[in-house]
Enzyme design. Structure first.
Site, PDB file in Angstrom:
ATOM      1  N   CYS A 284       4.415   2.797  -3.135  1.00 35.38           N
ATOM      2  CA  CYS A 284       2.701   2.173  -3.318  1.00 35.38           C
ATOM      3  C   CYS A 284       2.578   4.213  -2.853  1.00 35.38           C
ATOM      4  CB  CYS A 284       2.424   1.958  -2.126  1.00 35.38           C
ATOM      5  SG  CYS A 284       3.017   0.089  -1.179  1.00 35.38           S
TER       6      CYS A 284
HETATM    7  N1  SAJ Z   1       6.357  10.537   3.552  1.00 33.74           N
HETATM    8  C1  SAJ Z   1       6.777  11.627   3.567  1.00 33.74           C
HETATM    9  N2  SAJ Z   1       6.398  12.498   4.687  1.00 33.74           N
HETATM   10  C2  SAJ Z   1       5.401  11.943   5.747  1.00 33.74           C
HETATM   11  C3  SAJ Z   1       4.781  10.169   5.153  1.00 33.74           C
HETATM   12  C4  SAJ Z   1       6.060   9.235   4.536  1.00 33.74           C
HETATM   13  O1  SAJ Z   1       7.795  12.359   3.233  1.00 33.74           O
HETATM   14  O2  SAJ Z   1       4.798  12.212   6.316  1.00 33.74           O
HETATM   15  C5  SAJ Z   1       7.290  10.147   2.453  1.00 33.74           C
HETATM   16  C6  SAJ Z   1       8.407   8.477   3.021  1.00 33.74           C
HETATM   17  O3  SAJ Z   1       9.159   8.840   3.032  1.00 33.74           O
HETATM   18  C7  SAJ Z   1       8.404   7.507   1.765  1.00 33.74           C
HETATM   19  C8  SAJ Z   1       7.132   7.847   1.089  1.00 33.74           C
HETATM   20  O4  SAJ Z   1       6.514   9.162   1.688  1.00 33.74           O
HETATM   21  O5  SAJ Z   1       9.182   7.668   0.629  1.00 33.74           O
HETATM   22  C9  SAJ Z   1       5.694   6.926   1.732  1.00 33.74           C
HETATM   23  O6  SAJ Z   1       6.114   6.590   2.857  1.00 33.74           O
HETATM   24  P1  SAJ Z   1       4.764   6.000   3.859  1.00 33.74           P
HETATM   25  O7  SAJ Z   1       5.095   5.348   4.893  1.00 33.74           O
HETATM   26  O8  SAJ Z   1       3.890   7.016   3.376  1.00 33.74           O
HETATM   27  O9  SAJ Z   1       4.451   4.685   2.573  1.00 33.74           O
HETATM   28  P2  SAJ Z   1       5.049   3.143   2.246  1.00 33.74           P
HETATM   29  O10 SAJ Z   1       5.213   3.107   1.043  1.00 33.74           O
HETATM   30  O11 SAJ Z   1       6.266   2.958   3.275  1.00 33.74           O
HETATM   31  O12 SAJ Z   1       3.565   2.351   2.900  1.00 33.74           O
HETATM   32  C10 SAJ Z   1       2.676   2.444   3.220  1.00 33.74           C
HETATM   33  C11 SAJ Z   1       1.804   2.245   4.130  1.00 33.74           C
HETATM   34  N3  SAJ Z   1       1.985   3.088   5.005  1.00 33.74           N
HETATM   35  C12 SAJ Z   1       1.694   4.164   6.209  1.00 33.74           C
HETATM   36  O13 SAJ Z   1      -0.090   4.064   6.010  1.00 33.74           O
HETATM   37  C13 SAJ Z   1       2.329   4.940   6.548  1.00 33.74           C
HETATM   38  C14 SAJ Z   1       0.386   2.734   3.643  1.00 33.74           C
HETATM   39  O14 SAJ Z   1      -0.268   3.421   3.099  1.00 33.74           O
HETATM   40  C15 SAJ Z   1       0.011   1.102   2.864  1.00 33.74           C
HETATM   41  O15 SAJ Z   1      -0.554   0.230   3.761  1.00 33.74           O
HETATM   42  C16 SAJ Z   1       1.472   0.835   1.790  1.00 33.74           C
HETATM   43  O16 SAJ Z   1       2.285   1.855   1.966  1.00 33.74           O
HETATM   44  C17 SAJ Z   1       0.510  -0.084   0.769  1.00 33.74           C
HETATM   45  O17 SAJ Z   1       1.121  -1.041   0.622  1.00 33.74           O
HETATM   46  O18 SAJ Z   1       0.065   0.847   0.058  1.00 33.74           O
END
Ligand code: SAJ
Length: 444
Positions: A284
């Site tokens: 995403c």
């Molecule tokens: N990451 C970082 N630093 C941070 C947060 C995340 O390096 O502070 C990295 C994670 O390790 C990962 C990537 O970013 O590799 C994405 O992590 P994420 O949790 O932001 O993304 P997804 O794809 O697991 O889930 C997200 C959802 N997450 C959150 O809101 C926390 C949300 O944005 C959406 O509901 C989902 O993508 C989607 O389906 O679009």
């Protein structure tokens, strides 16, 4: 909202669907049983609706029927119970689309190799739905895509047979917001946005989702809903890139980025912590914002921040390898003769999903530099992707001692980090698992 100023035909169809939703007699079909569709199918089925689960992959259907867990957030026992009570029927037969009063499309929207949107799954699903489209159906697209996809891609396909939108059938967009492995926010606790082609379709989607989700928020159009989702994920992409760039600058200044974040976090307003890492994974965050920049480009507008943020995030694996190379050089070890263990390869903690995982880029760069690379991931036993074909290793102290460097890449909760620290010669920690640097632990 009750219909105002619509034709008798539209009103009849609207009220028929509304009644079925309110009486829970509506038969639903979720198209795509992945990390979005399956939890949704289970939640609606548990609420009393009969749900068909359509998927083109027969293996998904077989695994569901066998009680296999293939989506981290779905309990196979719940699926088996719903199957047993004939409340949920997974199938590869598109004919069920004719039986459904409401069809919710949850198919992938990846990028093509050249980083342009690939909405082929949405098109295929729309064509399948159109073949069986009939009066009195509500179609909802949940797959994240660029603004106008619902109106300019899906709608023309659905209308091919002569049925009219917001008269004979209703069409709406409602972005999925599942956060994989997040126990605090299961699907039913995440507010839902709905935006239909008309007030009627918005209202019908509002009524349906309100049965399983406390807060449902209606907007004026599918485009507003499509764009809200892209704002959410672009917000994350940009802020993760920002904190990654801060980590790079802090390293140059020999300042502890993790301490800086903890300090900034004390501000009770106007700040939201993000954390640096080895790169940005998942299907995403690295992908969805590029749907927006692509759409903007077709309108002659260049979204500089999205492109720059993607560049910074994609640089992080390169930075991690440079840091490890520097640490080993201090011990007179060249990467070309080094043995490196990647600890955790999934794109984020406690999921077993590899899509866009930075660990894969890390492994490729280490291998290109001649290092012998191994990995351990409690959730992923094997890596067979493009040029990578390696089996995961078990963690034991004799094996750990043979590595020149252990790189913490995915901070799965189930890994025994104290055991790793006790037996590793050198650890490069990209997730601040160890909370402080020591003679054998260096952090990003
Ligand atoms: N990451 C970082 N630093 C941070 C947060 C995340 O390096 O502070 C990295 C994670 O390790 C990962 C990537 O970013 O590799 C994405 O992590 P994420 O949790 O932001 O993304 P997804 O794809 O697991 O889930 C997200 C959802 N997450 C959150 O809101 C926390 C949300 O944005 C959406 O509901 C989902 O993508 C989607 O389906 O679009």
């Amino acid at each position: 909202m009750d219909p105002g100023g619509i034709s008798d035909n539209a009103k009849r169809n609207y009220q028929e669907i509304r009644k079925k939703i309110e009486s829970k007699k509506a038969r639903l079909c979720i198209v795509g049983l992945g990390y979005v569709g399956l939890p949704l199918a289970v939640a609606l089925s548990k609420k009393g609706y009969f749900v068909y689960g359509f998927d083109t992959n027969p293996a998904h259907i077989e695994r569901l029927k066998k009680g296999d867990r293939y989506i981290v957030d779905v309990d196979p026992k719940e699926v088996l119970s719903l199957l047993g009570r004939k409340r949920f029927s997974p199938t590869t037969d598109t004919a069920v689309l004719a039986q459904a009063d409401i069809i919710i499309v949850c198919v992938p929207t990846p990028l093509r190799k050249v980083k342009v949107p690939d909405i082929s799954y949405v098109v295929k699903a729309s064509r399948a739905i159109q073949k069986y489209l009939r009066k009195g159906q509500l179609i909802i697209l949940e797959s994240t895509s660029y603004p106008t996809t619902t109106r300019e891609v899906m709608l023309p396909i659905l209308k091919k047979g002569g049925l009219r939108e917001e008269e004979d059938f209703f069409l709406c967009f409602s972005p999925e917001r599942v956060n994989p492995a997040d126990k605090k926010f299961p699907l039913t606790k995440i507010p839902k946005v709905v935006g239909g082609l008309s007030r009627e379709s918005t209202t019908l989607a509002f009524l349906l989702y309100s049965r399983i989700i406390k807060k449902v928020f209606g907007v004026s159009s599918p485009e507003a809903a499509e764009t809200a989702k892209l704002l959410e994920n672009t917000f994350r992409l940009i802020n993760i890139a920002l904190i990654n760039e801060f980590a790079l600058v802090c390293h140059k200044m020999n300042i502890d980025i993790w301490e800086v974040i903890e300090a900034a976090k004390t501000k009770p307003f106007g700040f939201m912590p993000f954390y640096p890492g080895p790169g940005l994974g998942g299907h995403c965050i690295p992908v969805d914002p590029l749907y927006l920049s692509w759409k903007a480009k077709t309108l002659g507008f260049k979204t500089k921040m999205i492109d720059l943020a993607s560049y910074i995030n994609h640089y992080m694996p390169v930075h991690v390898v440079e840091r490890v190379e520097g640490l080993l050089a201090k011990k007179d070890i060249a990467l070309i003769s080094a043995k490196v263990l990647i600890l955790g390869v999934a794109y984020k903690k406690d999921v077993k999903d590899l899509r866009e995982s930075p660990a894969l880029e890390l492994i490729e760069i280490f291998q290109k530099k001649g290092a012998r690379v191994f990995f351990h991931d409690p959730l992923i036993p094997y890596l067979k992707i493009e040029t990578i074909n390696i089996k995961g290793i078990a963690l034991n102290k004799n094996i750990l001692k043979t590595f020149d460097c252990v790189v913490v890449v995915t901070d799965h909760s189930s890994i025994d980090y104290a055991f790793v620290k006790k037996n590793a010669k050198l650890i490069f920690d990209t997730r601040n698992i160890y909370k402080k640097t020591s003679d054998t632990v260096v952090r990003l």
